[in-house]
Design an enzyme around this catalytic site. Sequence first.
Site, PDB file in Angstrom:
ATOM      1  N   CYS A  35       0.878  -1.169   0.000  1.00 12.44           N
ATOM      2  CA  CYS A  35       0.000   0.000   0.000  1.00 12.44           C
ATOM      3  C   CYS A  35       0.916   1.220   0.000  1.00 12.44           C
ATOM      4  O   CYS A  35       1.721   1.372  -0.915  1.00 12.44           O
ATOM      5  CB  CYS A  35      -0.972  -0.032   1.175  1.00 12.44           C
ATOM      6  SG  CYS A  35      -0.216  -0.342   2.785  1.00 12.44           S
ATOM      7  N   SER A  36       0.827   2.081   1.007  1.00 10.25           N
ATOM      8  CA  SER A  36       1.765   3.212   1.077  1.00 10.25           C
ATOM      9  C   SER A  36       2.917   2.872   2.022  1.00 10.25           C
ATOM     10  O   SER A  36       4.068   2.779   1.604  1.00 10.25           O
ATOM     11  CB  SER A  36       1.045   4.487   1.531  1.00 10.25           C
ATOM     12  OG  SER A  36       0.334   4.255   2.733  1.00 10.25           O
ATOM     13  N   ALA A  37       2.598   2.642   3.297  1.00  8.98           N
ATOM     14  CA  ALA A  37       3.641   2.246   4.251  1.00  8.98           C
ATOM     15  C   ALA A  37       3.858   0.739   4.246  1.00  8.98           C
ATOM     16  O   ALA A  37       4.857   0.250   4.754  1.00  8.98           O
ATOM     17  CB  ALA A  37       3.268   2.711   5.661  1.00  8.98           C
ATOM     18  N   VAL A  39       1.924  -1.570   5.810  1.00  9.49           N
ATOM     19  CA  VAL A  39       1.619  -2.211   7.091  1.00  9.49           C
ATOM     20  C   VAL A  39       0.119  -2.263   7.381  1.00  9.49           C
ATOM     21  O   VAL A  39      -0.402  -3.305   7.765  1.00  9.49           O
ATOM     22  CB  VAL A  39       2.355  -1.512   8.264  1.00  9.49           C
ATOM     23  CG1 VAL A  39       3.843  -1.739   8.183  1.00  9.49           C
ATOM     24  CG2 VAL A  39       2.044  -0.021   8.314  1.00  9.49           C
ATOM     25  N   ARG A  59      -3.111  -1.268   5.483  1.00 11.48           N
ATOM     26  CA  ARG A  59      -3.968  -1.910   4.494  1.00 11.48           C
ATOM     27  C   ARG A  59      -3.350  -3.218   4.001  1.00 11.48           C
ATOM     28  O   ARG A  59      -4.058  -4.219   3.804  1.00 11.48           O
ATOM     29  CB  ARG A  59      -4.217  -0.948   3.329  1.00 11.48           C
ATOM     30  CG  ARG A  59      -5.124   0.218   3.703  1.00 11.48           C
ATOM     31  CD  ARG A  59      -5.204   1.268   2.628  1.00 11.48           C
ATOM     32  NE  ARG A  59      -3.965   2.018   2.490  1.00 11.48           N
ATOM     33  CZ  ARG A  59      -3.815   3.073   1.677  1.00 11.48           C
ATOM     34  NH1 ARG A  59      -4.826   3.463   0.924  1.00 11.48           N
ATOM     35  NH2 ARG A  59      -2.670   3.711   1.614  1.00 11.48           N
TER      36      ARG A  59
END
Length: 256
Positions: free
Chosen positions: A102-104, A106, A108
């Site tokens: 996802c973005s980080a 962790v 989602r």
Amino acid sequence: MQIDTLALVLCEKYWSFEPGTVQHGRIQVTTVNRQQGPDCIITTIKLRQRDCPTDRTVTHYYYSSWPDQGVPKEPASLCAFTDHVRQHLETLPRLGPTVVHCSAGVGRSGTFVALLWLMQLCARGIRPDVRAAVEDLRLHRMWMIQNLQQYVFVYQCLRHWLNARMSTTRPIWQQLQSLNLKPSPPKPEPHSSASASKGNKVRKKHRQHRRSTSEQEQITSQHFLHPSNLFKKLWPSSTLPKKSSNTSAFTQLPYR
């Protein structure tokens, strides 16, 4: 005083929605085709490294309706998406790992990986354990499933998916009947009127027992999956935190 805000790019768009080729350093990314779903885009991509004669085909799933550090609006959409991915993975040869981000990577990502993993276990007849799954994921990557809302959502999605599967589980002769093969149910053995009356009473008693058991299981499931009850299960009773609107305490789930 005016303060300019910097637009933060959480994840670079490394593929194209439309057919065509883009170059990222030594990697060439070619979009072959795209399928548009209700909440996702499924794209077939070919990857090739510069000076390499062969390429690799990748099926790329992009689930767009999921806010950062939050959850989708309802479980049905994510359940359908995750189950589609699960069934697709079942058909593939074991050529390499599945990459999820996802973005980080962790919140989602952790929620999706946990749900996919638990679905795979259920499909193999293994009893799911959400907490154990999250603890195991956090042994390999910190903060997997970022907050309490996402943790509760895994339970909600799993319950929704299991209920949908149970509603389609019927005796085999009924499944064949739905396919217009028109088999007949098993014929009863000959018996006297007295034994028939006794048999009817036994069957009626069994039906009432199954119905009451099913209703009790549903009540128990709803009670267990209530967010307040789930929150209590994250800590031993002697160390429950004080009530607070801040759900960041969820991150105290033990790492072992």
